[in-house]
Design a protein around this motif. Structure first.
Motif, PDB file in Angstrom:
ATOM      1  N   THR A   8     -22.432  -5.443 -23.818  1.00 38.71           N
ATOM      2  CA  THR A   8     -22.430  -4.425 -24.871  1.00 38.71           C
ATOM      3  C   THR A   8     -23.820  -3.894 -25.199  1.00 38.71           C
ATOM      4  O   THR A   8     -23.971  -3.077 -26.109  1.00 38.71           O
ATOM      5  N   VAL A   9     -24.824  -4.355 -24.477  1.00 36.14           N
ATOM      6  CA  VAL A   9     -26.203  -3.942 -24.693  1.00 36.14           C
ATOM      7  C   VAL A   9     -26.839  -3.673 -23.346  1.00 36.14           C
ATOM      8  O   VAL A   9     -26.631  -4.441 -22.399  1.00 36.14           O
ATOM      9  N   SER A  10     -27.585  -2.586 -23.237  1.00 36.70           N
ATOM     10  CA  SER A  10     -28.350  -2.349 -22.009  1.00 36.70           C
ATOM     11  C   SER A  10     -29.800  -2.748 -22.244  1.00 36.70           C
ATOM     12  O   SER A  10     -30.353  -2.525 -23.319  1.00 36.70           O
ATOM     13  N   SER A  11     -30.388  -3.379 -21.251  1.00 33.20           N
ATOM     14  CA  SER A  11     -31.784  -3.805 -21.323  1.00 33.20           C
ATOM     15  C   SER A  11     -32.459  -3.374 -20.039  1.00 33.20           C
ATOM     16  O   SER A  11     -32.251  -3.970 -18.984  1.00 33.20           O
ATOM     17  N   THR A  12     -33.235  -2.296 -20.120  1.00 33.89           N
ATOM     18  CA  THR A  12     -33.788  -1.683 -18.918  1.00 33.89           C
ATOM     19  C   THR A  12     -35.309  -1.609 -18.985  1.00 33.89           C
ATOM     20  O   THR A  12     -35.883  -1.384 -20.055  1.00 33.89           O
ATOM     21  N   PRO A  13     -35.965  -1.802 -17.845  1.00 27.33           N
ATOM     22  CA  PRO A  13     -37.423  -1.675 -17.828  1.00 27.33           C
ATOM     23  C   PRO A  13     -37.843  -0.241 -18.110  1.00 27.33           C
ATOM     24  O   PRO A  13     -37.260   0.715 -17.597  1.00 27.33           O
ATOM     25  N   GLY A  14     -38.842  -0.092 -18.961  1.00 27.85           N
ATOM     26  CA  GLY A  14     -39.438   1.210 -19.229  1.00 27.85           C
ATOM     27  C   GLY A  14     -40.808   1.281 -18.592  1.00 27.85           C
ATOM     28  O   GLY A  14     -41.174   0.436 -17.770  1.00 27.85           O
ATOM     29  N   PRO A  15     -41.607   2.249 -18.966  1.00 28.41           N
ATOM     30  CA  PRO A  15     -42.921   2.409 -18.347  1.00 28.41           C
ATOM     31  C   PRO A  15     -43.941   1.399 -18.870  1.00 28.41           C
ATOM     32  O   PRO A  15     -43.907   1.002 -20.035  1.00 28.41           O
ATOM     33  N   GLU A  16     -44.812   0.937 -18.026  1.00 28.76           N
ATOM     34  CA  GLU A  16     -46.035   0.214 -18.395  1.00 28.76           C
ATOM     35  C   GLU A  16     -45.809  -0.960 -19.345  1.00 28.76           C
ATOM     36  O   GLU A  16     -46.423  -1.059 -20.397  1.00 28.76           O
ATOM     37  N   GLY A  17     -44.904  -1.858 -18.958  1.00 31.37           N
ATOM     38  CA  GLY A  17     -44.697  -3.065 -19.745  1.00 31.37           C
ATOM     39  C   GLY A  17     -43.740  -2.919 -20.896  1.00 31.37           C
ATOM     40  O   GLY A  17     -43.608  -3.830 -21.721  1.00 31.37           O
ATOM     41  N   VAL A  18     -43.032  -1.807 -20.971  1.00 33.92           N
ATOM     42  CA  VAL A  18     -42.085  -1.554 -22.072  1.00 33.92           C
ATOM     43  C   VAL A  18     -40.668  -1.879 -21.614  1.00 33.92           C
ATOM     44  O   VAL A  18     -40.278  -1.549 -20.492  1.00 33.92           O
ATOM     45  N   ARG A  19     -39.900  -2.536 -22.475  1.00 30.85           N
ATOM     46  CA  ARG A  19     -38.474  -2.757 -22.221  1.00 30.85           C
ATOM     47  C   ARG A  19     -37.678  -1.976 -23.265  1.00 30.85           C
ATOM     48  O   ARG A  19     -38.028  -1.989 -24.443  1.00 30.85           O
ATOM     49  N   ILE A  20     -36.606  -1.322 -22.818  1.00 23.84           N
ATOM     50  CA  ILE A  20     -35.746  -0.548 -23.719  1.00 23.84           C
ATOM     51  C   ILE A  20     -34.428  -1.288 -23.877  1.00 23.84           C
ATOM     52  O   ILE A  20     -33.677  -1.473 -22.911  1.00 23.84           O
ATOM     53  N   ILE A  21     -34.165  -1.749 -25.090  1.00 22.12           N
ATOM     54  CA  ILE A  21     -32.906  -2.417 -25.425  1.00 22.12           C
ATOM     55  C   ILE A  21     -32.067  -1.445 -26.238  1.00 22.12           C
ATOM     56  O   ILE A  21     -32.502  -0.975 -27.292  1.00 22.12           O
ATOM     57  N   ALA A  22     -30.877  -1.128 -25.727  1.00 20.44           N
ATOM     58  CA  ALA A  22     -30.019  -0.126 -26.376  1.00 20.44           C
ATOM     59  C   ALA A  22     -28.634  -0.695 -26.631  1.00 20.44           C
ATOM     60  O   ALA A  22     -27.998  -1.236 -25.710  1.00 20.44           O
ATOM     61  N   LEU A  23     -28.178  -0.586 -27.868  1.00 17.43           N
ATOM     62  CA  LEU A  23     -26.790  -0.917 -28.173  1.00 17.43           C
ATOM     63  C   LEU A  23     -25.906   0.036 -27.375  1.00 17.43           C
ATOM     64  O   LEU A  23     -26.157   1.246 -27.341  1.00 17.43           O
ATOM     65  N   ASN A  24     -24.863  -0.508 -26.734  1.00 20.29           N
ATOM     66  CA  ASN A  24     -24.134   0.311 -25.768  1.00 20.29           C
ATOM     67  C   ASN A  24     -22.616   0.231 -25.986  1.00 20.29           C
ATOM     68  O   ASN A  24     -21.866  -0.132 -25.103  1.00 20.29           O
ATOM     69  N   ARG A  25     -22.211   0.605 -27.202  1.00 20.69           N
ATOM     70  CA  ARG A  25     -20.787   0.793 -27.517  1.00 20.69           C
ATOM     71  C   ARG A  25     -20.634   2.174 -28.154  1.00 20.69           C
ATOM     72  O   ARG A  25     -20.195   2.303 -29.310  1.00 20.69           O
ATOM     73  N   PRO A  26     -21.011   3.226 -27.430  1.00 21.59           N
ATOM     74  CA  PRO A  26     -21.056   4.560 -28.058  1.00 21.59           C
ATOM     75  C   PRO A  26     -19.710   5.041 -28.563  1.00 21.59           C
ATOM     76  O   PRO A  26     -19.645   5.818 -29.521  1.00 21.59           O
ATOM     77  N   GLU A  27     -18.615   4.572 -27.958  1.00 24.91           N
ATOM     78  CA  GLU A  27     -17.292   5.014 -28.393  1.00 24.91           C
ATOM     79  C   GLU A  27     -16.962   4.531 -29.807  1.00 24.91           C
ATOM     80  O   GLU A  27     -16.104   5.106 -30.482  1.00 24.91           O
ATOM     81  N   SER A  28     -17.653   3.486 -30.273  1.00 27.06           N
ATOM     82  CA  SER A  28     -17.443   2.976 -31.628  1.00 27.06           C
ATOM     83  C   SER A  28     -18.697   3.119 -32.479  1.00 27.06           C
ATOM     84  O   SER A  28     -18.861   2.409 -33.474  1.00 27.06           O
ATOM     85  N   LEU A  29     -19.579   4.053 -32.090  1.00 27.45           N
ATOM     86  CA  LEU A  29     -20.844   4.272 -32.781  1.00 27.45           C
ATOM     87  C   LEU A  29     -21.678   2.991 -32.838  1.00 27.45           C
ATOM     88  O   LEU A  29     -22.388   2.718 -33.790  1.00 27.45           O
TER      89      LEU A  29
END
Length: 253
Positions: A8-29
C-alpha cells in the motif's frame, strides 16, 4: 540505492540520495487501514536503515495525502488487546518518521485528515500544496489523536491554538497553517513535488552525521516529553475505541 516493495506504499529511489515514500491507495484517498499503517512504518524503518538514503520525501499518490481512517475498511476493535495493537501500530509509524535518523520532507497534497494530518506534522520540513487542507475530527468521533501531536502541536503553534485545532476540529487551509507555523512552506500545486525533492536534495548533500544529530537533538530538546505523549495518547485512544459511542459516531461520520 536499495529498492523496497510494499502493498500500500511505494518507496522509490529519487535523485542524489533521496528516497520518495508515497502512500499508494489513491482510490480511497490514501485512507488508513492496518496494511497501510504497517507499510508506512516498514518503509520508514527500511529507509532509515538504508545507507544510500540520506533524505526522505513523504507524499500521497493521487488527489490526497491521507484522508484519515478508512471508514469502509474500518474494523472496530472489540477487546483492549485488539485496540492497543492497532494504536501501537500507528505509534510505531510515528516513531519511524519523527525519531528516525533521516530528515523527512513532507509533500502534502489534497486532504490531510486525522492520522494523515498527524503524519504531515511528523515531517521535519512539511511543504503544503496551495489547495491542501487539514483537520482533526477525532474528538467529534469520541476518539483521541496519536502521532505525538499532543506535544508536537503545542510546541509548534502554542497551547491555545492547539486546543482549538484538536477540540473543535476546524478545517484549515494550507495558507492558514503557514501563518501559524505548521506548514514550513506553501507552494503552487504543480510545484509541490519539485520543491519537496529539491529540499530533500539539499538535505542529502549535507554531512550525514551532523544532519542526523541535529534532527535528534532538536526533537528531543524542543519536545522532551514526546515518548510520554505517545504513551498517554495510546491509553486515551484505546479507551475511545472501546466506548460503544465511538462506533455510533464513526458510522454517522
Amino acid at each position: 540505492m536499495t529498492d523496497f516493495r510494499y502493498d500500500t506504499v511505494s518507496s522509490t529511489p529519487g535523485p542524489e540520495g533521496v528516497r520518495i515514500i508515497a502512500l499508494n491507495r489513491p482510490e480511497s484517498l490514501n485512507a488508513m487501514n492496518r496494511a497501510l499503517i504497517d507499510d508506512v512504518a516498514r518503509a520508514f524503518d527500511d529507509a532509515n536503515a538504508d545507507p544510500a538514503t540520506r533524505a526522505i520525501v513523504f507524499t500521497g499518490t493521487g488527489k490526497a495525502f491521507c484522508a484519515g481512517d478508512d471508514r469502509k475498511a474500518h474494523v472496530h476493535p472489540e477487546t483492549e488487546e485488539e485496540a492497543r495493537a492497532m494504536v501501537l501500530a500507528i505509534q510505531r509509524a510515528t516513531h519511524a518518521i519523527t525519531l528516525g535518523a533521516k530528515p523527512v520532507v513532507g509533500a502534502i497534497n489534497g486532504w490531510a485528515v486525522g492520522g494523515g494530518f498527524e503524519w504531515a506534522i511528523n515531517c521535519d520540513f512539511p511543504i503544503w500544496a496551495d489547495s491542501a487542507r487539514g483537520f482533526f475530527p477525532e474528538v467529534s468521533l469520541n476518539l483521541f489523536v496519536t502521532g505525538a501531536v499532543t506535544t508536537l502541536l503545542p510546541a509548534l503553534v502554542g497551547l491555545n491554538k492547539a486546543r482549538e485545532m484538536l477540540m473543535f476540529g476546524d478545517r484549515y487551509s494550507a495558507r492558514e497553517l503557514a501563518e501559524i507555523g505548521l506548514a514550513w512552506k506553501v507552494v503552487p500545486d504543480d510545484d509541490l513535488m519539485a520543491t519537496a525533492t529539491e529540499t530533500a536534495v539539499r538535505l542529502a548533500a549535507l554531512p550525514v552525521l551532523s544532519v542526523r544529530a541535529m534532527k535528534r537533538v532538536l526533537n528531543h530538546a524542543a519536545v522532551p516529553d514526546l515518548h510520554r505523549a505517545l504513551q498517554l495518547e495510546t491509553d486515551a485512544t484505546v479507551a475511545g475505541f472501546l466506548d460503544p459511542e465511538t462506533t455510533r459516531r464513526l458510522k454517522a461520520f
